[in-house]
Design an enzyme around this catalytic site. Structure first.
Site, PDB file in Angstrom:
ATOM      1  N   HIS A 167      33.204  47.987  71.369  1.00  0.00           N
ATOM      2  CA  HIS A 167      34.669  47.981  71.350  1.00  0.00           C
ATOM      3  C   HIS A 167      35.238  49.155  70.553  1.00  0.00           C
ATOM      4  CE1 HIS A 167      38.200  45.975  72.648  1.00  0.00           C
ATOM      5  NE2 HIS A 167      37.715  44.748  72.636  1.00  0.00           N
ATOM      6  N   ASP A 172      38.973  50.195  74.780  1.00  0.00           N
ATOM      7  CA  ASP A 172      39.602  48.880  74.797  1.00  0.00           C
ATOM      8  C   ASP A 172      39.198  48.132  76.060  1.00  0.00           C
ATOM      9  OD1 ASP A 172      40.912  49.340  72.371  1.00  0.00           O
ATOM     10  OD2 ASP A 172      42.563  50.384  73.387  1.00  0.00           O
TER      11      ASP A 172
END
Length: 520
Positions: free
Chosen positions: A491, A495
């Protein structure tokens, strides 16, 4: 006359620090040629045959089958040169010094024998190399010998370097003005086993000249008392300076428990006061295992996989998304390609081609994170890893430059690497350098998974089994071939929108392979 040379386990490349002896290829007394394989070893990445750079008669072997040796530990000794001749008939010219081939393995080469040493008169002045009164004089070894000028010398008792030179010793070393002392890899017998001692290690009950001196603040001036490569790696990966640690082992030896306590925030005073454990190898929770429990060592491939998975979970904030896709048209397209003649195209190769096209659209997922610089590094090449289950465990061979290959080339390379993995012939280079991994766990008969990212990569695509399921197709209920796709990603590099876009594009290509024509 014959000279006995010691051959040590070479640097096998790719950051490997130890290897397990699988099979000896020579016996004591055998005659070996230069570059002849003498032992087969298994590392965390592959099994390799190690060639000896010397030719002669094997006089000793170190280590039995199944034992682990660190890089730099002695493997065997070889008597090189002609047998001893009668001194009355021997020629006055010196025999040529034996030479090694220099072609052992990655990062390792043979060098000339140790420098010759000559005796000095007992009453020769020795001087002092520093405040330590036990240190030998510059250029003079602790056993009363002097190394030739300008050479790098290795001595079993101890040695010292003069100005501008470097010396290696297992017992201790002292440096003269303007010089630097570096201990060479050597061994000390411990319970009949060879234990490596490098420039950061101090072993044995006694200390030689130039041994580590701990200051009032707990630091070390000189070598660091640690012999385990696992301890060094644990400290290096966590940015811990071992020079500031006070070891709880014998003679101040730094143990893994010391490093773990330091990483856990234990004050240095508490670490220094901790009593030495009675047995450093004793299990942590011996009472937790009931009668009849079997312990399997985490070593070799299994140990390397375990370390990598733990590191991935510790460092990478991963997330997973998944989607079902109708693979009916993809299977038809593959069948049409194979019906046209030529080499057969595997389903994995078609999926890999789709991955490469998706990574061109979403390059953030073909990247790595430089934690020191706090930067995401986008990689220009796609080196595609694929998970393969072998008798040695899970391995991830890497297809180099997958972005430049077509489906036929990908099929051929997948087949080659899979066969090499099953036969144990994968090299360290075949198992490293991947930038993205394709995990086809559908071969195990499962639909979905949340795979762990293959550190230091940024993402992994998982493919489940393709099974017939009810599916709404063109407004009507039909039985279609359905597959579940999952994407686990770091992450930090992107996104959910980027990860979702990547996975949706892959699913669209699976459902309508003609979508790929736009990028071919």
């Amino acid at each position: 006359m014959a000279q006995v040379l010691e051959f040590r386990l070479p640097d096998l490349g790719e950051g490997l620090t130890e290897a397990e002896i699988v099979r000896w290829l020579v016996q004591v007394g055998d005659v070996v040629a230069i570059d002849q394989p003498v032992v087969e070893v298994e590392t965390a990445k592959a099994m390799v045959e190690v060639p000896c750079p010397y030719g002669g008669v094997v006089t000793a072997r170190f280590g039995e089958q199944g034992s682990e040796l660190p890089v730099g530990a002695p493997l065997l000794t070889v008597a090189v040169g002609a047998p001893a001749a009668d001194p009355r008939t021997a020629p006055s010219t010196p025999a040529p010094e034996p030479e090694g081939s220099g072609n052992v393995l990655v990062g390792y080469g043979t060098t000339a024998p140790p420098a010759r040493r000559r005796r000095v008169r007992p009453d020769a002045p020795t001087g002092a190399a520093g405040p330590n009164p036990g240190a030998a004089a510059p250029g003079t070894a602790a056993d009363g010998t002097v190394a030739d000028t300008g050479s790098s010398a290795g001595a079993s008792g101890g040695s010292a370097a003069g100005a501008g030179s470097s010396a290696g010793a297992s017992g201790g070393s002292a440096a003269g003005a303007g010089s630097s002392a570096a201990a060479s890899d050597s061994v000390s017998p411990v319970d009949g086993r060879a234990v490596p001692v490098d420039g950061r290690a101090v072993v044995g009950a006694g200390t030689g000249a130039g041994s580590a001196v701990r200051g009032a603040g707990g630091g070390v001036d000189g070598p660091v008392a640690v012999i385990s490569p696992l301890v060094r790696r644990l400290a290096r990966e966590n940015g811990l300076d071992l020079r500031g640690l006070a070891g709880s082992g014998r003679d101040g030896l730094i143990l893994r428990a010391d490093v773990e306590r330091a990483l856990g925030g234990t004050p240095p005073s508490a670490r220094a006061a901790a009593p030495a454990p009675a047995d450093a190898t004793a299990p942590v929770a011996a009472g937790a295992a009931g009668p009849g429990a079997t312990r399997v060592p985490l070593k070799g491939v299994r140990g390397a996989v375990a370390d990598k998975l733990v590191r991935s979970r510790r460092e990478i904030p991963d997330a997973t998304c998944w989607v079902d896709a109708d693979a009916t048209e993809l299977l038809r397209a593959r069948a049409a390609m194979n019906a046209a003649g030529g080499p057969k195209i595997s389903l994995l190769a078609v999926l890999a081609r789709i991955c490469v096209a998706a990574l061109a659209r979403f390059p953030e997922l073909n990247s790595t994170v430089d934690t020191a610089a706090r930067e995401v590094v986008l990689l220009p090449q796609v080196h595609l890893g694929f998970a393969a289950q072998t008798e040695r465990g899970l391995v991830v061979p890497v297809v180099r430059d997958a972005h430049t290959r077509d489906a036929e080339s990908l099929s051929a390379e997948f087949a080659r690497l899979t066969e090499a993995g099953r036969s144990g012939r994968l090299t360290p280079g075949d198992l490293t350098g991947g930038t993205f991994t394709l995990n086809n766990y559908g071969v195990f008969g499962v639909d979905g998974s949340t795979p762990i990212v293959n550190h230091p990569e940024a993402a992994m695509l998982g493919v489940g089994r393709i099974v017939p399921k009810p599916w709404v197709h063109e407004g009507e209920l039909a039985v279609r071939q359905v597959v579940q796709l999952s994407l686990t990603f770091d992450h930090r590099v992107c996104d959910g929108g980027t990860a979702g876009g990547f996975l949706r594009y892959v699913a669209d290509c699976v459902e309508q392979p003609a979508v790929l024509l736009r990028t071919l």
